[in-house]
Design a protein around this motif. Structure first.
Motif, PDB file in Angstrom:
ATOM      1  N   LYS A  54       0.835  -1.202   0.000  1.00  0.00           N
ATOM      2  CA  LYS A  54       0.000   0.000   0.000  1.00  0.00           C
ATOM      3  C   LYS A  54       0.871   1.254   0.000  1.00  0.00           C
ATOM      4  N   SER A  55       1.905   1.257   0.822  1.00  0.00           N
ATOM      5  CA  SER A  55       2.795   2.403   0.905  1.00  0.00           C
ATOM      6  C   SER A  55       3.539   2.622  -0.412  1.00  0.00           C
ATOM      7  N   MET A  56       4.027   1.522  -1.007  1.00  0.00           N
ATOM      8  CA  MET A  56       4.758   1.641  -2.273  1.00  0.00           C
ATOM      9  C   MET A  56       3.841   2.140  -3.387  1.00  0.00           C
ATOM     10  N   ASN A  57       2.585   1.758  -3.372  1.00  0.00           N
ATOM     11  CA  ASN A  57       1.643   2.239  -4.381  1.00  0.00           C
ATOM     12  C   ASN A  57       1.392   3.729  -4.250  1.00  0.00           C
ATOM     13  N   LEU A  58       1.408   4.244  -3.030  1.00  0.00           N
ATOM     14  CA  LEU A  58       1.166   5.672  -2.816  1.00  0.00           C
ATOM     15  C   LEU A  58       2.397   6.521  -3.097  1.00  0.00           C
ATOM     16  N   THR A  59       3.580   6.009  -2.748  1.00  0.00           N
ATOM     17  CA  THR A  59       4.791   6.814  -2.936  1.00  0.00           C
ATOM     18  C   THR A  59       5.310   6.723  -4.362  1.00  0.00           C
ATOM     19  N   GLY A  60       4.856   5.729  -5.104  1.00  0.00           N
ATOM     20  CA  GLY A  60       5.271   5.602  -6.497  1.00  0.00           C
ATOM     21  C   GLY A  60       6.709   5.150  -6.634  1.00  0.00           C
ATOM     22  N   GLN A  61       7.294   5.454  -7.765  1.00  0.00           N
ATOM     23  CA  GLN A  61       8.645   4.995  -8.087  1.00  0.00           C
ATOM     24  C   GLN A  61       9.702   6.058  -7.826  1.00  0.00           C
ATOM     25  N   GLY A  62       9.292   7.158  -7.231  1.00  0.00           N
ATOM     26  CA  GLY A  62      10.213   8.268  -7.036  1.00  0.00           C
ATOM     27  C   GLY A  62      11.344   7.953  -6.090  1.00  0.00           C
ATOM     28  N   GLY A  63      12.225   8.909  -5.919  1.00  0.00           N
ATOM     29  CA  GLY A  63      13.405   8.727  -5.104  1.00  0.00           C
ATOM     30  C   GLY A  63      13.239   9.188  -3.676  1.00  0.00           C
ATOM     31  N   GLN A  64      12.005   9.209  -3.181  1.00  0.00           N
ATOM     32  CA  GLN A  64      11.775   9.638  -1.813  1.00  0.00           C
ATOM     33  C   GLN A  64      12.405   8.648  -0.839  1.00  0.00           C
ATOM     34  N   PRO A  65      13.071   9.160   0.169  1.00  0.00           N
ATOM     35  CA  PRO A  65      13.699   8.244   1.139  1.00  0.00           C
ATOM     36  C   PRO A  65      12.711   7.267   1.777  1.00  0.00           C
ATOM     37  N   THR A  66      11.486   7.717   2.064  1.00  0.00           N
ATOM     38  CA  THR A  66      10.517   6.806   2.675  1.00  0.00           C
ATOM     39  C   THR A  66      10.182   5.650   1.744  1.00  0.00           C
ATOM     40  N   ALA A  67      10.153   5.907   0.450  1.00  0.00           N
ATOM     41  CA  ALA A  67       9.873   4.833  -0.509  1.00  0.00           C
ATOM     42  C   ALA A  67      10.983   3.793  -0.476  1.00  0.00           C
ATOM     43  N   TYR A  68      12.216   4.233  -0.356  1.00  0.00           N
ATOM     44  CA  TYR A  68      13.339   3.299  -0.295  1.00  0.00           C
ATOM     45  C   TYR A  68      13.332   2.500   1.003  1.00  0.00           C
ATOM     46  N   ILE A  69      12.986   3.154   2.099  1.00  0.00           N
ATOM     47  CA  ILE A  69      12.950   2.459   3.391  1.00  0.00           C
ATOM     48  C   ILE A  69      11.881   1.370   3.359  1.00  0.00           C
ATOM     49  N   VAL A  70      10.723   1.688   2.822  1.00  0.00           N
ATOM     50  CA  VAL A  70       9.649   0.686   2.739  1.00  0.00           C
ATOM     51  C   VAL A  70      10.071  -0.465   1.830  1.00  0.00           C
ATOM     52  N   LYS A  71      10.749  -0.164   0.736  1.00  0.00           N
ATOM     53  CA  LYS A  71      11.206  -1.237  -0.156  1.00  0.00           C
ATOM     54  C   LYS A  71      12.255  -2.115   0.534  1.00  0.00           C
ATOM     55  N   PHE A  72      13.094  -1.505   1.350  1.00  0.00           N
ATOM     56  CA  PHE A  72      14.079  -2.260   2.115  1.00  0.00           C
ATOM     57  C   PHE A  72      13.377  -3.229   3.075  1.00  0.00           C
ATOM     58  N   LEU A  73      12.432  -2.712   3.853  1.00  0.00           N
ATOM     59  CA  LEU A  73      11.691  -3.570   4.782  1.00  0.00           C
ATOM     60  C   LEU A  73      10.862  -4.610   4.040  1.00  0.00           C
ATOM     61  N   PHE A  74      10.326  -4.225   2.900  1.00  0.00           N
ATOM     62  CA  PHE A  74       9.566  -5.162   2.071  1.00  0.00           C
ATOM     63  C   PHE A  74      10.467  -6.319   1.636  1.00  0.00           C
TER      64      PHE A  74
END
Length: 136
Positions: A29-49
């Motif tokens: 859900k978080s990755m769908n909202l943050t998209g593919q951009g370079g936001q640090p939160t998106a990377y952190i969620v992908k790491f935990l994912f």
């Protein structure tokens, strides 16, 4: 933004609580909202994912989805590490080490764990240094 923050923090909380299925749900859900951009939160969620997918794979749950999730997480960390090595190299090395452990390539995994621990220590991320030590 509030929904994004809710899903982001729920994914983190579920990962640390050991709720792998819920972590997967909130991470997606978080990755769908943050998209593919370079936001640090998106990377952190992908790491935990990615870490969560490795845990699911260890338990033989959602094997095909988990392998794809690991691939996505490692690719995201490689991208992030090229832009901010001090922030993301330890995360990349930890994901690689965990993946190598699953394939029973223990000697290479040990080197990746050591690199992750050293990188986290150098960057001052004591919590991620502890995570890498715990996983090793």
């Amino acid at each position: 933004k509030p929904r994004e923050a809710f899903f982001h923090h729920s994914a983190i909380r579920c990962y640390w609580s050991g709720h792998t299925e819920r972590c997967r749900y909130f991470s997606q859900k978080s990755m769908n909202l943050t998209g593919q951009g370079g936001q640090p939160t998106a990377y952190i969620v992908k790491f935990l994912f990615g870490l969560n997918c490795l845990d699911l794979l260890r338990n033989n749950k959602q094997v095909n989805k988990s392998r794809e999730g690991i691939r996505v997480a490692i690719a995201a960390m490689e991208d992030a590490a090229t832009n901010s090595e001090w922030n993301f190299m330890n995360k990349l090395r930890l994901l690689e080490a965990e993946q190598l452990t699953l394939t029973r390539d223990h000697w290479r995994a040990i080197n990746k764990y050591d690199a992750s621990i050293e990188s986290a220590k150098k960057a001052g991320f004591i919590h991620e240094q502890g995570l890498a030590c715990e996983k090793a």
